[in-house]
Design a protein around this motif. Structure first.
Motif, PDB file in Angstrom:
ATOM      1  N   HIS A 146      47.564  39.763  45.065  1.00 55.55           N
ATOM      2  CA  HIS A 146      47.844  38.337  45.276  1.00 55.55           C
ATOM      3  C   HIS A 146      49.138  38.151  46.071  1.00 55.55           C
ATOM      4  N   ARG A 147      50.169  38.891  45.696  1.00 55.95           N
ATOM      5  CA  ARG A 147      51.449  38.767  46.402  1.00 55.95           C
ATOM      6  C   ARG A 147      51.321  39.212  47.861  1.00 55.95           C
ATOM      7  N   GLN A 148      50.518  40.249  48.096  1.00 57.79           N
ATOM      8  CA  GLN A 148      50.314  40.710  49.465  1.00 57.79           C
ATOM      9  C   GLN A 148      49.608  39.643  50.298  1.00 57.79           C
ATOM     10  N   ILE A 149      48.609  39.003  49.707  1.00 64.25           N
ATOM     11  CA  ILE A 149      47.875  37.952  50.426  1.00 64.25           C
ATOM     12  C   ILE A 149      48.790  36.767  50.711  1.00 64.25           C
ATOM     13  N   GLN A 150      49.657  36.440  49.762  1.00 67.59           N
ATOM     14  CA  GLN A 150      50.538  35.280  49.928  1.00 67.59           C
ATOM     15  C   GLN A 150      51.539  35.450  51.070  1.00 67.59           C
ATOM     16  N   GLN A 151      51.747  36.675  51.526  1.00 60.15           N
ATOM     17  CA  GLN A 151      52.644  36.881  52.660  1.00 60.15           C
ATOM     18  C   GLN A 151      52.112  36.213  53.923  1.00 60.15           C
ATOM     19  N   SER A 152      50.791  36.067  53.997  1.00 59.17           N
ATOM     20  CA  SER A 152      50.196  35.396  55.152  1.00 59.17           C
ATOM     21  C   SER A 152      49.506  34.088  54.765  1.00 59.17           C
ATOM     22  N   CYS A 153      49.387  33.848  53.453  1.00 57.75           N
ATOM     23  CA  CYS A 153      48.728  32.611  52.992  1.00 57.75           C
ATOM     24  C   CYS A 153      49.423  32.147  51.707  1.00 57.75           C
ATOM     25  N   GLU A 154      50.535  31.438  51.882  1.00 51.55           N
ATOM     26  CA  GLU A 154      51.359  31.039  50.748  1.00 51.55           C
ATOM     27  C   GLU A 154      50.634  30.111  49.787  1.00 51.55           C
ATOM     28  N   SER A 155      49.660  29.369  50.285  1.00 52.61           N
ATOM     29  CA  SER A 155      49.006  28.361  49.441  1.00 52.61           C
ATOM     30  C   SER A 155      47.973  28.953  48.485  1.00 52.61           C
ATOM     31  N   LEU A 156      47.680  30.260  48.616  1.00 54.56           N
ATOM     32  CA  LEU A 156      46.712  30.871  47.703  1.00 54.56           C
ATOM     33  C   LEU A 156      47.359  30.968  46.321  1.00 54.56           C
ATOM     34  N   GLY A 157      46.874  30.166  45.411  1.00 55.30           N
ATOM     35  CA  GLY A 157      47.525  30.061  44.107  1.00 55.30           C
ATOM     36  C   GLY A 157      46.905  30.876  43.010  1.00 55.30           C
ATOM     37  N   ARG A 158      45.691  31.374  43.227  1.00 56.88           N
ATOM     38  CA  ARG A 158      45.011  32.058  42.119  1.00 56.88           C
ATOM     39  C   ARG A 158      43.984  33.049  42.641  1.00 56.88           C
ATOM     40  N   VAL A 159      44.009  34.243  42.063  1.00 54.60           N
ATOM     41  CA  VAL A 159      42.946  35.218  42.261  1.00 54.60           C
ATOM     42  C   VAL A 159      42.464  35.590  40.867  1.00 54.60           C
ATOM     43  N   ALA A 160      41.183  35.473  40.612  1.00 56.26           N
ATOM     44  CA  ALA A 160      40.664  35.703  39.261  1.00 56.26           C
ATOM     45  C   ALA A 160      39.308  36.403  39.316  1.00 56.26           C
ATOM     46  N   VAL A 161      39.034  37.146  38.253  1.00 54.84           N
ATOM     47  CA  VAL A 161      37.756  37.856  38.135  1.00 54.84           C
ATOM     48  C   VAL A 161      37.106  37.478  36.814  1.00 54.84           C
ATOM     49  N   ALA A 162      35.818  37.181  36.864  1.00 51.61           N
ATOM     50  CA  ALA A 162      35.014  36.976  35.664  1.00 51.61           C
ATOM     51  C   ALA A 162      33.931  38.047  35.635  1.00 51.61           C
ATOM     52  N   LEU A 163      33.704  38.649  34.480  1.00 52.74           N
ATOM     53  CA  LEU A 163      32.679  39.680  34.335  1.00 52.74           C
ATOM     54  C   LEU A 163      31.409  39.082  33.750  1.00 52.74           C
ATOM     55  N   TYR A 164      30.282  39.712  34.100  1.00 55.00           N
ATOM     56  CA  TYR A 164      28.978  39.237  33.621  1.00 55.00           C
ATOM     57  C   TYR A 164      28.376  40.243  32.650  1.00 55.00           C
ATOM     58  N   ASP A 165      27.905  39.762  31.510  1.00 55.65           N
ATOM     59  CA  ASP A 165      27.212  40.578  30.515  1.00 55.65           C
ATOM     60  C   ASP A 165      25.728  40.246  30.588  1.00 55.65           C
ATOM     61  N   GLU A 166      24.968  41.152  31.182  1.00 56.23           N
ATOM     62  CA  GLU A 166      23.545  40.895  31.417  1.00 56.23           C
ATOM     63  C   GLU A 166      22.776  40.682  30.117  1.00 56.23           C
ATOM     64  N   LYS A 167      23.157  41.382  29.061  1.00 58.96           N
ATOM     65  CA  LYS A 167      22.385  41.311  27.820  1.00 58.96           C
ATOM     66  C   LYS A 167      22.581  40.002  27.072  1.00 58.96           C
ATOM     67  N   THR A 168      23.699  39.335  27.296  1.00 64.15           N
ATOM     68  CA  THR A 168      23.923  38.043  26.655  1.00 64.15           C
ATOM     69  C   THR A 168      23.893  36.890  27.647  1.00 64.15           C
ATOM     70  N   ASP A 169      23.829  37.201  28.946  1.00 67.90           N
ATOM     71  CA  ASP A 169      23.869  36.223  30.033  1.00 67.90           C
ATOM     72  C   ASP A 169      25.206  35.494  30.090  1.00 67.90           C
ATOM     73  N   LEU A 170      26.243  36.059  29.460  1.00 69.00           N
ATOM     74  CA  LEU A 170      27.536  35.385  29.433  1.00 69.00           C
ATOM     75  C   LEU A 170      28.439  35.870  30.557  1.00 69.00           C
ATOM     76  N   LEU A 171      29.070  34.914  31.192  1.00 64.90           N
ATOM     77  CA  LEU A 171      30.097  35.172  32.187  1.00 64.90           C
ATOM     78  C   LEU A 171      31.433  34.860  31.508  1.00 64.90           C
ATOM     79  N   HIS A 172      32.346  35.827  31.470  1.00 61.55           N
ATOM     80  CA  HIS A 172      33.613  35.593  30.778  1.00 61.55           C
ATOM     81  C   HIS A 172      34.795  36.013  31.637  1.00 61.55           C
ATOM     82  N   THR A 173      35.895  35.284  31.480  1.00 59.87           N
ATOM     83  CA  THR A 173      37.091  35.563  32.261  1.00 59.87           C
ATOM     84  C   THR A 173      37.645  36.937  31.893  1.00 59.87           C
ATOM     85  N   PHE A 174      38.235  37.618  32.892  1.00 61.81           N
ATOM     86  CA  PHE A 174      38.672  38.999  32.710  1.00 61.81           C
ATOM     87  C   PHE A 174      40.078  39.233  33.275  1.00 61.81           C
ATOM     88  N   LEU A 175      40.272  38.912  34.549  1.00 58.76           N
ATOM     89  CA  LEU A 175      41.565  39.121  35.200  1.00 58.76           C
ATOM     90  C   LEU A 175      42.008  37.842  35.905  1.00 58.76           C
TER      91      LEU A 175
END
Length: 365
Positions: A13-42
């Motif tokens: 994120h910090r590396q990207i902000q060197q050329s794009c200061e307005s990028l405020g968030r990078v996030a990852v959500a993981l998917y659990d196929e067996k429950t069909d749930l998408l949950h926040t991770f990073l």
């Protein structure tokens, strides 16, 4: 100590902000196929508007479409596009002041791993040049997460094979391991604020929980499968599965060259400490209270809950309400009270998990 995935995401994120200061968030959500749930991770920002959030992918048609097509999605003006949305995640993103976004589906061996989200405080910033840069970073992020999860899958697969060859046929069924791993995730989420657990650590508790009784592969069948009471000597041998489990996992990590798996200390603590008890009456070390690692306390409660609520050769399944009452009264001294409160708070979801993962010797969740 190895760098956590979240720390790597913050660095990106910090590396990207060197050329794009307005990028405020990078996030990852993981998917659990067996429950069909998408949950926040990073997540990379100090403020996480969707901490410990989960939702069924089937309830988010726009993400379903991306999962099927594999295409990226750019929303150039979030307030305008999401103006009529009443979903919690949309409202939280708008409340944080984000104006545009890029969403990229992540795949692992052609299966949906999850989604990567880039959010900016400025509208319409995702031009071709920035898109190319962010796509490259997305590939790096995906490969990093995939490597860790694939390594854990290798480790768990080796354990399944060992269980098969050792004819391990006690209550440790695949369904039991799936249920208790999902119970552990819910408990971890509920206690995360008090015990300062990150979403990354919660995910690894979930991933590692099914390996808690790994050492049982080293216990002779005549003891492991004995229907009657164990003798004093047999109890000593049975209890040795904890230490043997730690020895085996260390050997497997070395043999399979899996030393790069993050949070391996969580795995060791789960194996070594899931039979410790809050009053100090457990084994092998007899530690007590919060000196027992939190992941050990969480898995201990999840494991016992499933044992009580599942049919066994010697008993019928207990209703969840009765199991919880028993654990909070007759056995209250044995468990972390916050973990027991977590069960009470998430009881309905745990009953749903129980119904989803019925007894069936299939691959662990």
């Amino acid at each position: 100590m190895s760098v956590t995935l979240n720390e790597r995401l913050e660095l990106i994120h910090r590396q990207i902000q060197q050329s794009c200061e307005s990028l405020g968030r990078v996030a990852v959500a993981l998917y659990d196929e067996k429950t069909d749930l998408l949950h926040t991770f990073l997540y990379s920002s100090c403020n996480n508007p969707l901490k410990n959030y989960q939702i069924a992918l089937s309830n988010v048609p726009s993400l379903q479409t991306l999962a099927l097509s594999g295409e990226q999605r750019v929303i150039r003006d979030l307030p305008e596009t999401l103006a009529g949305s009443t979903s919690h995640h949309s409202q939280q993103i708008l409340q944080e002041g984000y104006r545009s976004s890029l969403t990229i589906p992540l795949k692992l061996q052609d299966k949906l791993l999850g989604f990567l989200f880039y959010d900016s405080y400025e509208p319409d910033i995702f031009g071709d040049t920035l898109l190319s840069t962010l796509t490259l970073y997305a590939q790096l992020i995906s490969e990093t997460i995939s490597h860790d999860l694939a390594s854990i899958k290798t480790l768990r697969g080796a354990v399944v094979t060992a269980r098969e060859f050792s004819r391990l046929r006690d209550e440790e069924t695949a369904a039991h391991l799936s249920r208790m791993a999902h119970y552990a995730r819910l408990i971890a989420i509920e206690v995360s604020e008090v015990y300062d657990l990150t979403e990354e650590e919660i995910e690894y508790i979930h991933q590692f929980a099914p390996l808690h009784d790994l050492g049982k592969v080293a216990i002779p069948d005549n003891i492991l499968l004995k229907s009657g009471a164990l003798s004093v000597d047999e109890k000593v041998i049975m209890r040795s599965h904890v230490i043997r489990g730690v020895e085996i996992v260390d050997l497997m990590i070395d043999e399979f060259d899996l030393g790069t798996i993050r949070h391996i200390d969580i795995l060791r603590n789960i194996i070594a400490g899931h039979h410790e008890r809050f009053d100090g009456s457990g084994y092998p070390a007899g530690v007590h209270g919060t000196t027992i690692p939190v992941e050990s306390r969480i898995v201990a409660v999840a494991d016992v809950l499933d044992a009580l609520t599942t049919k066994r050769p010697y008993k019928e399944p207990w209703p969840f309400v009765d199991a919880l009452k028993h654990m909070r009264t007759a056995e209250a001294h044995l468990y972390d009270p916050l973990c027991l409160q977590a069960i009470a708070t998430r009881l309905d979801e745990m009953e749903q998990i129980s119904r989803r993962f019925v007894e069936d010797p299939v691959e662990v969740a």
